[in-house]
Design a protein around this motif. Structure first.
Motif, PDB file in Angstrom:
ATOM      1  N   LEU A 202       0.495  -2.626   6.203  1.00 52.86           N
ATOM      2  CA  LEU A 202      -0.291  -3.328   5.190  1.00 52.86           C
ATOM      3  C   LEU A 202      -1.300  -2.377   4.556  1.00 52.86           C
ATOM      4  CD1 LEU A 202      -0.829  -6.052   3.833  1.00 52.86           C
ATOM      5  CD2 LEU A 202      -2.454  -6.533   5.648  1.00 52.86           C
ATOM      6  N   GLU A 203      -1.929  -1.524   5.362  1.00 52.73           N
ATOM      7  CA  GLU A 203      -2.893  -0.565   4.819  1.00 52.73           C
ATOM      8  C   GLU A 203      -2.222   0.391   3.836  1.00 52.73           C
ATOM      9  OE1 GLU A 203      -4.805   1.441   8.023  1.00 52.73           O
ATOM     10  OE2 GLU A 203      -6.053  -0.292   8.537  1.00 52.73           O
ATOM     11  N   GLU A 204      -1.021   0.859   4.182  1.00 50.76           N
ATOM     12  CA  GLU A 204      -0.297   1.772   3.300  1.00 50.76           C
ATOM     13  C   GLU A 204       0.080   1.077   2.001  1.00 50.76           C
ATOM     14  OE1 GLU A 204       3.028   3.131   5.539  1.00 50.76           O
ATOM     15  OE2 GLU A 204       1.781   4.145   7.036  1.00 50.76           O
ATOM     16  N   ALA A 205       0.487  -0.176   2.074  1.00 50.23           N
ATOM     17  CA  ALA A 205       0.865  -0.909   0.872  1.00 50.23           C
ATOM     18  C   ALA A 205      -0.344  -1.106  -0.035  1.00 50.23           C
ATOM     19  CB  ALA A 205       1.464  -2.256   1.249  1.00 50.23           C
ATOM     20  N   ILE A 206      -1.513  -1.356   0.573  1.00 47.29           N
ATOM     21  CA  ILE A 206      -2.729  -1.534  -0.231  1.00 47.29           C
ATOM     22  C   ILE A 206      -3.085  -0.234  -0.943  1.00 47.29           C
ATOM     23  CG2 ILE A 206      -5.216  -1.939  -0.071  1.00 47.29           C
ATOM     24  CD1 ILE A 206      -4.598  -3.996   2.122  1.00 47.29           C
ATOM     25  N   GLN A 207      -2.966   0.894  -0.251  1.00 53.03           N
ATOM     26  CA  GLN A 207      -3.292   2.182  -0.867  1.00 53.03           C
ATOM     27  C   GLN A 207      -2.324   2.524  -1.984  1.00 53.03           C
ATOM     28  OE1 GLN A 207      -3.398   4.914   2.394  1.00 53.03           O
ATOM     29  NE2 GLN A 207      -5.406   4.215   3.113  1.00 53.03           N
TER      30      GLN A 207
ATOM     31  N   LEU B  34      -3.584   2.048  -7.622  1.00 44.13           N
ATOM     32  CA  LEU B  34      -3.463   2.524  -8.991  1.00 44.13           C
ATOM     33  C   LEU B  34      -2.793   1.468  -9.857  1.00 44.13           C
ATOM     34  CD1 LEU B  34      -3.758   4.825 -11.039  1.00 44.13           C
ATOM     35  CD2 LEU B  34      -1.531   5.668 -10.281  1.00 44.13           C
ATOM     36  N   LEU B  35      -1.721   0.874  -9.320  1.00 44.11           N
ATOM     37  CA  LEU B  35      -1.001  -0.162 -10.059  1.00 44.11           C
ATOM     38  C   LEU B  35      -1.910  -1.365 -10.333  1.00 44.11           C
ATOM     39  CD1 LEU B  35       1.732  -1.090 -11.203  1.00 44.11           C
ATOM     40  CD2 LEU B  35       2.248  -2.012  -8.949  1.00 44.11           C
ATOM     41  N   LYS B  36      -2.732  -1.686  -9.352  1.00 46.19           N
ATOM     42  CA  LYS B  36      -3.631  -2.829  -9.505  1.00 46.19           C
ATOM     43  C   LYS B  36      -4.653  -2.549 -10.616  1.00 46.19           C
ATOM     44  CE  LYS B  36      -6.463  -5.851  -6.680  1.00 46.19           C
ATOM     45  NZ  LYS B  36      -7.018  -6.096  -5.351  1.00 46.19           N
ATOM     46  N   ALA B  37      -5.163  -1.360 -10.674  1.00 48.56           N
ATOM     47  CA  ALA B  37      -6.141  -1.006 -11.707  1.00 48.56           C
ATOM     48  C   ALA B  37      -5.508  -1.076 -13.093  1.00 48.56           C
ATOM     49  CB  ALA B  37      -6.701   0.379 -11.427  1.00 48.56           C
TER      50      ALA B  37
END
Length: 188
Positions: free
Chosen positions: A77-82, A86-89
């Protein structure tokens, strides 16, 4: 031979059992328990306790509120958040540009829904009034059915009485004819 119940040496099983027997006797004396209930419990088949690790945890921890925050999330989950940072921004910027257009396009739907809700609120008294009419009609129909049933049974009773009277009249007519034959047969 080993005892049925094994416990730690500091636990007095006999004292616990005596306490349980005393409570059962007190409840029997108070009338809360019957001997049949006690026998039923004694003869009940023992079931294994469920494994609490198999029970899914779907509720928030109310008793321990800080427990969920202090627990480490899974590594994946941590890796997916990281990776999605960029995509989220980028999507946030695109959303900011598209939001006025989306609001403009959904405004007619919003207005239509709002007017529909207002129309429904105006029709609520009509619905309540029509439900009153339905209750009144139901009661009227019920009363009509009851009265029709009473009239039907009364009609059947009257038909039976008419048949009995017809039989009596026929009997009396036959008797009268027999008496007339007898009189006519006698010399005067």
């Amino acid at each position: 031979m080993e005892p049925f119940i094994q416990a730690a040496p500091e636990i007095d099983v006999d004292e616990i059992m005596a306490s349980i027997r005393k409570k059962i006797q007190e409840r029997k004396d108070a009338g809360l328990l019957k001997q049949s209930d006690i026998d039923e419990i004694a003869e009940m088949e023992l079931q294994p306790l469920p494994d609490f690790l198999e029970i899914p945890h779907i509720y928030e921890p109310i008793l321990y509120p800080g427990f969920a925050e202090n627990m480490a999330p899974p590594a994946a989950l941590e890796e997916a958040i990281q990776e999605r940072g960029l995509l989220k921004a980028i999507l946030k910027k695109v959303r900011r540009l598209l939001f006025p257009w989306i609001r403009f396009m959904s405004r007619p739907l919003y207005v239509e829904l709002k007017t529909g809700i207002l129309d429904l609120q105006k029709k609520v008294p009509i619905v309540l009034q029509s439900s009153e009419y339905i209750r009144l009609l139901h009661n009227a129909m019920h009363n009509l059915i009851v009265e029709a049933s009473k009239l039907k049974t009364e009609e059947e009773l009257l038909k039976t009485k008419v048949r009995i009277l017809e039989d009596k009249i026929e009997f009396l007519e036959n008797r009268q004819r027999a008496l007339e034959k007898r009189r006519s047969g006698l010399p005067e």
